[in-house]
Enzyme design. Structure first.
Site, PDB file in Angstrom:
ATOM      1  N   ASP A  42     -15.306  16.244 -18.266  1.00  0.00           N
ATOM      2  CA  ASP A  42     -15.131  17.277 -19.295  1.00  0.00           C
ATOM      3  C   ASP A  42     -14.337  16.705 -20.466  1.00  0.00           C
ATOM      4  O   ASP A  42     -13.155  16.982 -20.640  1.00  0.00           O
ATOM      5  CB  ASP A  42     -14.420  18.485 -18.672  1.00  0.00           C
ATOM      6  CG  ASP A  42     -14.274  19.638 -19.650  1.00  0.00           C
ATOM      7  OD1 ASP A  42     -15.006  19.643 -20.666  1.00  0.00           O
ATOM      8  OD2 ASP A  42     -13.424  20.511 -19.407  1.00  0.00           O
ATOM      9  N   ASN A  92     -14.375  17.239 -23.725  1.00  0.00           N
ATOM     10  CA  ASN A  92     -13.828  18.121 -24.761  1.00  0.00           C
ATOM     11  C   ASN A  92     -12.893  19.186 -24.191  1.00  0.00           C
ATOM     12  O   ASN A  92     -12.450  20.086 -24.912  1.00  0.00           O
ATOM     13  CB  ASN A  92     -14.963  18.788 -25.548  1.00  0.00           C
ATOM     14  CG  ASN A  92     -15.853  19.645 -24.657  1.00  0.00           C
ATOM     15  OD1 ASN A  92     -15.602  19.784 -23.456  1.00  0.00           O
ATOM     16  ND2 ASN A  92     -16.900  20.210 -25.252  1.00  0.00           N
ATOM     17  N   ASP A 132     -13.179  21.869 -22.359  1.00  0.00           N
ATOM     18  CA  ASP A 132     -13.500  23.295 -22.495  1.00  0.00           C
ATOM     19  C   ASP A 132     -13.789  23.947 -21.143  1.00  0.00           C
ATOM     20  O   ASP A 132     -14.287  25.078 -21.077  1.00  0.00           O
ATOM     21  CB  ASP A 132     -14.697  23.487 -23.425  1.00  0.00           C
ATOM     22  CG  ASP A 132     -15.973  22.859 -22.876  1.00  0.00           C
ATOM     23  OD1 ASP A 132     -15.887  22.135 -21.849  1.00  0.00           O
ATOM     24  OD2 ASP A 132     -17.046  23.070 -23.475  1.00  0.00           O
ATOM     25  N   HIS A 141       3.797 -15.160   9.710  1.00  0.00           N
ATOM     26  CA  HIS A 141       4.245 -16.518   9.381  1.00  0.00           C
ATOM     27  C   HIS A 141       4.972 -16.483   8.041  1.00  0.00           C
ATOM     28  O   HIS A 141       4.520 -15.841   7.092  1.00  0.00           O
ATOM     29  CB  HIS A 141       3.030 -17.445   9.293  1.00  0.00           C
ATOM     30  CG  HIS A 141       3.351 -18.830   8.811  1.00  0.00           C
ATOM     31  ND1 HIS A 141       4.168 -19.691   9.502  1.00  0.00           N
ATOM     32  CD2 HIS A 141       2.958 -19.510   7.704  1.00  0.00           C
ATOM     33  CE1 HIS A 141       4.261 -20.836   8.854  1.00  0.00           C
ATOM     34  NE2 HIS A 141       3.547 -20.751   7.757  1.00  0.00           N
ATOM     35  N   ASN A 142       6.120 -17.186   7.961  1.00  0.00           N
ATOM     36  CA  ASN A 142       6.896 -17.220   6.711  1.00  0.00           C
ATOM     37  C   ASN A 142       6.986 -15.818   6.107  1.00  0.00           C
ATOM     38  O   ASN A 142       6.637 -15.592   4.946  1.00  0.00           O
ATOM     39  CB  ASN A 142       6.275 -18.200   5.713  1.00  0.00           C
ATOM     40  CG  ASN A 142       6.494 -19.653   6.130  1.00  0.00           C
ATOM     41  OD1 ASN A 142       7.189 -19.936   7.101  1.00  0.00           O
ATOM     42  ND2 ASN A 142       5.895 -20.576   5.400  1.00  0.00           N
ATOM     43  N   HIS A 195      11.470 -21.314   2.120  1.00  0.00           N
ATOM     44  CA  HIS A 195      10.592 -22.363   2.649  1.00  0.00           C
ATOM     45  C   HIS A 195      11.169 -23.703   2.214  1.00  0.00           C
ATOM     46  O   HIS A 195      11.038 -24.101   1.066  1.00  0.00           O
ATOM     47  CB  HIS A 195       9.166 -22.182   2.126  1.00  0.00           C
ATOM     48  CG  HIS A 195       8.146 -22.913   2.923  1.00  0.00           C
ATOM     49  ND1 HIS A 195       6.938 -23.303   2.405  1.00  0.00           N
ATOM     50  CD2 HIS A 195       8.151 -23.326   4.214  1.00  0.00           C
ATOM     51  CE1 HIS A 195       6.241 -23.927   3.339  1.00  0.00           C
ATOM     52  NE2 HIS A 195       6.958 -23.947   4.441  1.00  0.00           N
ATOM     53  N   LYS A 223      14.043 -15.720  19.166  1.00  0.00           N
ATOM     54  CA  LYS A 223      13.257 -16.842  19.682  1.00  0.00           C
ATOM     55  C   LYS A 223      13.739 -18.099  18.969  1.00  0.00           C
ATOM     56  O   LYS A 223      13.757 -18.152  17.744  1.00  0.00           O
ATOM     57  CB  LYS A 223      11.774 -16.617  19.418  1.00  0.00           C
ATOM     58  CG  LYS A 223      10.888 -17.836  19.633  1.00  0.00           C
ATOM     59  CD  LYS A 223       9.462 -17.544  19.181  1.00  0.00           C
ATOM     60  CE  LYS A 223       8.630 -18.796  19.086  1.00  0.00           C
ATOM     61  NZ  LYS A 223       9.057 -19.723  18.034  1.00  0.00           N
TER      62      LYS A 223
END
Length: 772
Positions: free
Chosen positions: A147, A149, A151, A305-306, A350, A433
């Site tokens: 829509d 315009n 209206d 991982h990482n 890292h 761990k």
């Protein structure tokens, strides 16, 4: 629900202020902080921002894309800027999937609270929407977009534009005929109610009507007996199908009279097939449904991982956000690489790369807060320790002080030493761990001490190997000379001791041990010794000694990690490692792709707990199973997959309104090498709203217990690679057969609702090429 949102937009003070708009500071980095104007749009479902109030821009994000709102105190970035901005004035918008967070700073605490309350209110409302409410909201958004315009009526030209927005190219004459049929008022425009009829005509499901009429004697309704026949014959709902039919009629039949007469109309039949009960994923597999009292080594464990990296392995950003995202995905094993940091505080990054650094204690604080929000089963902290003695003592202090009672620091009472504890026994606990100094008692039980090898981190990192050599316990010969000393003392080493006893003492059940051979592990290691393998080493062992690997993993845990050559944080296929029972197959969770889809698919089951019980033949230490030479306990089965149709597929490039997708579906099967294969449909030209394929594929499966099924929808391209549209991956063991909808997910694993494909699946003993 949608009407409730509209009501709140006119009555809720927070939402009223948000609709007026607010100037806030958008923060990307410590140095990038820009003023932007934010405003909630009139639909209450989208927020846009610009440089000023008059900016011409499209909505920046949808409320449905938001997962949660965080306080400024919980933002890693805003905490760094505490001297510039009070934390109480900041907040973070957390999006679904891997989309970066949006950190904002308001001009006052009250302003921040307004946006936080208002956004969270809308997020909670969207989360409670059912299928029909979500569809109503989608139709409202489409009507508003078409829509132009404003209206509140739609002309045919606007309807043509809508077709392109809805991802379908239709013959103009046919589209105009549908438009005229919907234009009951004969005003050459459609109001909102007429638009709904126009939409229904556009999305008419002919294939479902035909299916309905095949089981309906009068083509108008399904009686209770007819619906029971459908559930039993096609949906394979043999158990208590009569009771199930009654429940489904009560749940999905829109007519009260139909519910009283115990019949199902076409609309009710469609609602059932589009619901969770008609989904390909078995709802019985969504909660915790597996035995959680077996030893840890009997489970696949969702592993990262990482974990600290948000990007690549060389210069990517390290952030506690990586841990939050991984834990949110159900991860139960996170990696922490520690190095000496300034001011005596260990840092995580890292090593020997350009990745940024974060404090070890900040990582622990994050784990303490988020460890058990998605799953209360044990979290494993995989410690890759590169610190000196003094900073290791600091690490041990932080582990105890920050994690508190969450940290498992002693063995469980009444737990047998030769049996690993179960996930159930370890609920709510964080296990470390890592490397552990050995006591004389342990050394005496070993036949020999092997020289430690590198077992963690990047394939290219020599520091780990150096650390392992330095922390090597004394040889058996040296140990025998000390038997008269106190057996509870840690062994002295021939070189300067690197591993700190304080840190070593916190490693209880998960002691890392170098891998020499399967025979050596069986003869010398205990059930709590864990070896780690690079992906390439693990692959070689699978090829050369698959059965021994299976027996090893039935006895003790192992971890597999990506090659250090994957500097772009790409992933490997976890399936081949699961095939031999590897429990912790560590993934770069920040990287989307088929490998992560397979990982997410496996761990979607069992309550998203991050623990999935391995098949029985992978839990038996005497197992004869070898994935390279599988011998099925039963006759090979045939999986039949008929790809029937697609519904409301999203555009690949939403910025190009005139482009429409040419979708095709690829069905991929993963499992043992003999079972791994794929087949693909032809493409349907210029139709993303209701493409029809009707193509059938046959897959012979030797080991269904290990099979994963992945549906991928792509946009066909004649000049380049086909573009990804959506996918869904699930285990064979969690698949419901019959006529089912497959709800598509994005690359990030977030829902693309209402996008789906409609399929039929069944199992056959013998290859029968007849159509299902």
């Amino acid at each position: 629900m949608a009407s409730q949102i509209q009501k709140l937009l006119t009555t809720n003070q927070d939402l009223l202020l948000m609709q007026k708009g607010t100037m806030m500071r958008k923060v990307r980095t410590k140095s990038w902080k820009k003023l932007r104007y934010f405003r909630l749009q009139d639909d209450g479902m989208t927020v846009w921002h610009g440089r000023h109030l008059e900016s011409i821009s499209k909505p920046t994000f949808s409320i449905s894309d938001v997962e949660r709102i965080r306080k400024g105190q919980d933002s890693e970035l805003l905490r760094y800027l505490v001297e510039e901005f009070p934390l109480e004035q900041g907040f973070t918008i957390v999006f679904n999937g891997r989309r970066p967070n949006l950190d904002l700073v308001a001009n006052s605490v009250e302003e921040a609270q307004t946006w936080m309350r208002g956004l969270q209110l809308l997020v909670d409302l969207v989360a409670r929407m059912n299928y029909q409410e979500q569809l109503d909201q989608m139709l409202r958004e489409w009507f508003q977009q078409a829509d132009r315009n404003q209206d509140s009526r739609m002309s045919f030209r606007e309807a043509q534009r809508l077709l392109l927005l809805m991802n379908v190219e239709m013959d103009e004459e046919y589209a105009f005929s549908l438009f005229q049929e919907a234009d009951v008022s004969q005003s050459n425009t459609l109001d909102s109610e007429e638009f709904v009829q126009f939409y229904k005509a556009l999305t008419k499901r002919t294939e479902i009507e035909e299916l309905f009429e095949n089981f309906s004697s009068d083509k108008q309704k399904l009686t209770l007996l007819e619906f029971v026949d459908f559930l039993r014959e096609e949906q394979k709902e043999s158990d208590h199908s009569s009771d199930l039919a009654l429940k489904l009629i009560d749940r999905y039949e829109p007519s009260e009279n139909g519910r009283l007469l115990r019949v199902l109309s076409k609309d009710g039949f469609l609602s059932y097939l589009c619901s969770a009960d008609g989904n390909i994923f078995n709802p019985d597999c969504l909660p915790i449904y597996q035995d959680m009292t077996q030893p840890l080594s009997h489970y696949y464990i969702n592993s990262s991982h990482n974990t600290y990296l948000l990007g690549d392995q060389f210069c990517g950003q390290s952030s506690v956000e990586g841990y939050i995202r991984a834990l949110k995905r159900g991860c139960r094993c996170v990696e922490v690489d520690t190095w000496d940091g300034p001011d005596g505080e260990p840092v995580v990054y890292h090593g020997r790369t350009l990745t940024s650094r974060i404090l070890f204690k900040d990582v622990l604080a994050t784990l303490a807060q988020y460890a058990f929000q998605s799953s209360d089963y044990p979290l494993i902290l995989s410690l890759d320790n590169h610190c000196t003695w003094e900073q290791q003592k600091t690490m041990a202090h932080h582990l105890i002080a920050i994690l508190g009672e969450q940290l498992l620091s002693t063995t469980l009472e009444e737990q047998l030493i030769d049996i690993m504890p179960s996930p159930e026994q370890l609920r709510g606990k964080i296990l470390v761990k890592g490397k552990k100094l050995r006591t004389i008692e342990v050394v005496e039980s070993d036949k020999e001490e092997e020289e430690l090898e590198k077992d963690e981190g990047s394939d290219l990192d020599p520091a780990s190997a150096e650390l392992d050599m330095q922390s090597q316990p004394e040889s058996q010969e040296q140990a025998s000379g000390n038997k008269s000393k106190n057996k509870k003392k840690f062994l002295l080493q021939s070189s300067t001791t690197i591993l700190c006893p304080d840190l070593s003492a916190l490693v209880v059940y998960l002691r890392t041990a170098p891998f020499c051979s399967f025979t050596h592990s069986k003869e010398n290691y205990h059930i709590y010794d864990i070896s780690s393998f690079s992906e390439s080493k693990a692959k070689n062992l699978i090829r050369e000694a698959g059965n021994e690997f299976v027996q090893h993993n039935a006895r003790q845990l192992c971890r597999v990690y990506p090659s250090g050559l994957r500097t772009d944080s790409s992933n490997y296929n976890p399936q081949e490692h699961w095939n031999v029972g590897c429990q912790m197959v560590a993934m770069n969770m920040q990287t989307a792709g088929s490998a992560m889809d397979i990982c997410d698919g496996l761990f979607r089951q069992n309550g998203g707990s991050g623990y999935v019980l391995k098949p029985e033949f992978l839990r038996d230490t005497q197992s004869s199973f070898n994935p390279m030479k599988p011998v099925s306990l039963y006759k090979a089965q045939i999986l039949v997959v008929q790809v029937i149709s697609g519904q409301r597929l999203p555009k690949v490039d939403k910025t190009k309104e005139t482009t429409v997708v040419d979708p095709l579906v690829r069905v991929e099967l993963y499992g043992v090498p003999e079972d791994t294969k794929q087949q693909e449909t032809s493409y349907v030209e210029n139709n993303g709203i209701n493409p029809y394929w009707g193509e059938t594929f046959y897959f012979q499966i030797q080991v269904p217990e290990l099979a994963m099924l992945r549906f991928v929808v792509k946009d066909y391209s004649r000049t380049s690679r086909n573009n990804f549209i959506g996918q869904y991956t699930l285990p064979w063991t969690c698949m419901k057969h019959g006529y089912r909808h497959v709800s598509l997910l994005s690359k990030d694993g977030t829902s693309l609702h209402p996008a789906s494909i409609f399929v039929y699946t069944c199992m056959q003993e013998d290859l029968d090429m007849d159509e299902p």
